[in-house]
Design a protein around this motif. Structure first.
Motif, PDB file in Angstrom:
ATOM      1  N   THR A 187       5.001  -8.244   7.542  1.00 19.71           N
ATOM      2  CA  THR A 187       4.465  -8.539   6.212  1.00 19.71           C
ATOM      3  C   THR A 187       2.989  -8.163   6.169  1.00 19.71           C
ATOM      4  OG1 THR A 187       3.964 -10.798   6.920  1.00 19.71           O
ATOM      5  CG2 THR A 187       6.095 -10.409   5.869  1.00 19.71           C
ATOM      6  N   LEU A 188       2.376  -8.289   4.998  1.00 18.03           N
ATOM      7  CA  LEU A 188       0.977  -7.905   4.856  1.00 18.03           C
ATOM      8  C   LEU A 188       0.068  -8.727   5.755  1.00 18.03           C
ATOM      9  CD1 LEU A 188      -1.202  -6.263   3.415  1.00 18.03           C
ATOM     10  CD2 LEU A 188      -1.201  -7.984   1.583  1.00 18.03           C
TER      11      LEU A 188
ATOM     12  N   ASN B 276       3.775   0.755   5.076  1.00 14.33           N
ATOM     13  CA  ASN B 276       2.338   0.919   4.875  1.00 14.33           C
ATOM     14  C   ASN B 276       1.613   0.769   6.208  1.00 14.33           C
ATOM     15  OD1 ASN B 276       2.012   0.765   1.718  1.00 14.33           O
ATOM     16  ND2 ASN B 276       3.489  -0.815   2.295  1.00 14.33           N
TER      17      ASN B 276
ATOM     18  N   TYR C  13       6.721   6.633   4.658  1.00 12.39           N
ATOM     19  CA  TYR C  13       5.686   6.196   5.596  1.00 12.39           C
ATOM     20  C   TYR C  13       4.349   6.680   5.037  1.00 12.39           C
ATOM     21  CZ  TYR C  13       9.520   5.378   8.892  1.00 12.39           C
ATOM     22  OH  TYR C  13      10.669   4.922   9.498  1.00 12.39           O
TER      23      TYR C  13
ATOM     24  N   ARG D  47      -1.825   0.375   8.089  1.00 11.51           N
ATOM     25  CA  ARG D  47      -3.229   0.035   7.902  1.00 11.51           C
ATOM     26  C   ARG D  47      -4.109   0.985   8.699  1.00 11.51           C
ATOM     27  NH1 ARG D  47      -4.222  -4.911   5.506  1.00 11.51           N
ATOM     28  NH2 ARG D  47      -6.216  -3.837   5.121  1.00 11.51           N
TER      29      ARG D  47
ATOM     30  N   GLN E 149       8.351  -3.468   0.754  1.00 16.81           N
ATOM     31  CA  GLN E 149       7.158  -3.092   1.517  1.00 16.81           C
ATOM     32  C   GLN E 149       7.235  -3.651   2.938  1.00 16.81           C
ATOM     33  OE1 GLN E 149       4.838  -1.207   0.067  1.00 16.81           O
ATOM     34  NE2 GLN E 149       5.401  -1.392  -2.088  1.00 16.81           N
TER      35      GLN E 149
ATOM     36  N   ALA F 210      -0.154  -2.542  11.482  1.00 15.72           N
ATOM     37  CA  ALA F 210      -1.606  -2.553  11.679  1.00 15.72           C
ATOM     38  C   ALA F 210      -1.923  -2.525  13.169  1.00 15.72           C
ATOM     39  CB  ALA F 210      -2.236  -3.781  11.036  1.00 15.72           C
TER      40      ALA F 210
ATOM     41  N   TYR G  34       4.665  -3.486   6.660  1.00 14.38           N
ATOM     42  CA  TYR G  34       3.272  -3.230   7.016  1.00 14.38           C
ATOM     43  C   TYR G  34       3.125  -3.110   8.525  1.00 14.38           C
ATOM     44  CZ  TYR G  34       2.431  -4.604   2.198  1.00 14.38           C
ATOM     45  OH  TYR G  34       2.470  -4.675   0.831  1.00 14.38           O
TER      46      TYR G  34
ATOM     47  N   PRO H  87       1.624  -8.170  10.168  1.00 14.64           N
ATOM     48  CA  PRO H  87       2.217  -6.829  10.272  1.00 14.64           C
ATOM     49  C   PRO H  87       2.739  -6.523  11.671  1.00 14.64           C
ATOM     50  CG  PRO H  87      -0.160  -6.679  10.392  1.00 14.64           C
ATOM     51  CD  PRO H  87       0.150  -8.135  10.128  1.00 14.64           C
TER      52      PRO H  87
ATOM     53  N   TYR I 127      -1.952   2.920   4.039  1.00 14.69           N
ATOM     54  CA  TYR I 127      -2.128   1.777   3.148  1.00 14.69           C
ATOM     55  C   TYR I 127      -3.108   2.153   2.025  1.00 14.69           C
ATOM     56  CZ  TYR I 127      -3.379  -2.941   1.603  1.00 14.69           C
ATOM     57  OH  TYR I 127      -3.614  -4.076   0.858  1.00 14.69           O
TER      58      TYR I 127
END
Length: 528
Positions: free
Chosen positions: A17-18, A46, A76, A48, A3, A7, A5, A21, A79
């Protein structure tokens, strides 16, 4: 899956990372390229919730390392895709226009600085604005087409402001095109309107002379016309200091309104090369929005029929081109678009061409695009290619062709073993589903299926088309020809000639079986 991320509040210096991001899809793409050679599972990016304003199209290629590896995919997605907590993600090619002020000279208009903006569309409060337009030529007296444009007994064209921005629009049957104005001059009691070249010559070539050009359907894009609510104009009289003019709709407060002007002409592109296609990439739950397409503003204009237009060729012959996809993949395999939205676009929405096979377009919504919805196959100027095993299923395509009306909701230009099934196509200006090439390309199409689609309210503006419209050689026998079955094609009483299921222009080897067709001007039939 591995995964990553992204945002709007992230930073491209972070690890993706989560909790830390990336900020942009482009930075996530760099991370994908770095990790793809070591893939042992799918790699999921992902995004956001929020709007990602692209500074340049997201360009993918096999050579650059964007493909999945080892049977795994790069995906792609929004989220939370597929869950009740899926977030709303927009990939945008536009920019916000703010600081509107009342125009001191034009009553009711508001004005905003736009820098060097070049665009053909504007959106106010998530609604498409229309360019300032007047039906017909818009002035009294005679209008005669000449070798270079028009001569008229009216003096009105002499009063037009910025005539070089104006376009004449022509519409007849399945044809619609447009040419710009080069200038206006006076000679005694006559007024000469000189049209852009080479557009004027190309239009005469495509339309067989000047008969269609004698009576313009409308004239667009000058502040000299009386405005209608929701109309706009881009004032380009000061290079590098352009200004937008807008005449608000009832209830719109331009001091607070959200206004977006598209700048980019494409949002995502993907390319491979012969024998090495781009492959194994997915897009899920995203909205692709706010892109323009500026080619009709060029001196060659938009001499067009269907979604094809002419440009000067290398020799005396003109070259036929196709309105491109805003999201376009060429020489690509196993690309999937699932659960996305395409809206507020200035060309066609989605294109697969140049030897693209085994791609899937499923469960997407396409609306408010200037041209067609989905384009797939051998696309002019190409005359050959193999596009095999593609699937267009479960999509809702409606209110397309908002600007270039000779467009189809789905156009399969020339493919093999294509399935177009369980789609809804409605409220389109021309044909709903079109199967067949622009030119009569023989020996390409085989075993295509158009099954269980719901098609209605087609040909709302242009006629001589149909709910499901076929042309050309579809196989070599009924065994390997096309099958049109299980479709419900209804409710199109517009114009004088549109057909529910229309086998036209040398259509061969087609089985039309177990469809429901009613309430069309011509319910079912056609010619061969």
């Amino acid at each position: 899956p591995t995964q990553l991320y992204v945002a709007p509040w992230g930073k491209d210096t972070w690890p993706g990372t989560l909790d830390r991001p990336f900020a942009t899809p482009a930075r996530a793409q760099q991370a994908v390229r770095a990790q793809a050679p070591r893939m042992t599972s799918d790699l999921v990016v992902n995004l956001r919730g929020g709007t990602y304003h692209l500074k340049a199209p997201l360009r993918m290629s096999q050579a650059a390392g964007d493909s999945g590896r080892g049977g795994h995919r790069v995906v792609y997605q929004a989220y939370g895709y597929g869950t009740p907590r899926q977030e709303r993600v927009t990939i945008s090619g536009g920019r916000q226009i703010s600081r509107w002020r009342p125009d001191p000279r034009l009553k009711g208009f508001w004005r905003a600085d736009a820098g060097g903006l070049e665009t053909r569309q504007l959106y106010v409060e998530d609604r498409r604005a229309t360019r300032l337009t007047r039906d017909g030529a818009g002035f009294p007296g005679t209008l005669k087409a000449t070798r270079t444009g028009y001569v008229t007994t009216s003096a009105v064209p002499r009063t037009w402001r910025n005539p070089g921005d104006m376009e004449f629009v022509y519409r007849s049957g399945y044809l619609e095109g447009r040419c710009g104005v080069a200038g206006v001059s006076a000679s005694g009691r006559l007024t000469t309107v000189t049209m852009d070249q080479p557009c004027w010559d190309l239009a005469q070539q495509l339309y067989g002379g000047t008969e269609l050009l004698e009576a313009p359907t409308s004239v667009e894009n000058t502040p000299s016309f009386a405005p209608k609510p929701g109309s706009w104009y881009l004032d380009r009289s000061r290079p590098g200091h352009h200004e937008l003019l807008y005449f608000p709709r009832a209830g719109e407060d331009m001091r607070r309104a959200q206004v977006v002007a598209p700048e980019l002409e494409s949002l995502v592109t993907g390319t491979g090369r012969p024998g090495r296609p781009l492959h194994d990439i997915g897009f899920r739950g995203l909205t692709f929005a706010y892109a323009t397409w500026r080619a009709p503003s060029e001196p060659a204009g938009f001499a067009s029929a269907w979604s094809m237009y002419l440009r000067p060729g290398k020799r005396d012959d003109a070259q036929l081109l196709t309105v491109p996809g805003t999201v376009a993949f060429r020489t690509a395999e196993r690309i999937t678009f699932e659960g996305n939205r395409f809206t507020h676009l200035g060309a066609q929405a989605l294109e697969f061409s140049e030897n693209s096979s085994y791609n899937v377009v499923d469960g997407n919504v396409i609306s408010d695009v200037s041209d067609g919805g989905i384009l797939m196959g051998v696309v002019p100027p190409d005359q050959k290619g193999t596009n095999r095993g593609n699937r267009i299923t479960n999509n809702w395509i409606h209110h397309t062709g908002a600007e270039y009306h000779a467009a189809s909701g789905i156009w399969d230009t020339a493919t093999r073993e294509t399935t177009i099934a369980h789609n809804q196509v409605n409220d389109v200006p021309y044909s709903g589903i079109l199967s067949g090439p622009g030119d009569d390309l023989r020996g390409i199409m085989r075993r295509n299926r158009i099954l269980d689609n719901r098609v209605f309210a087609t040909n709302r503006l242009l006629e001589d088309g149909g709910g499901i419209y076929l042309r050309g050689e579809q196989g070599t026998s009924f065994a390997d020809g096309a099958v049109i079955g299980g479709n419900a094609v209804t409710d199109s009483k517009y114009g004088e000639w549109n057909v529910g299921i229309y086998t036209d222009d040398s259509t061969n080897w087609v089985t039309v079986d177990r469809n429901t067709v009613y309430n069309y001007v011509a319910s079912i039939g056609g010619c061969s």
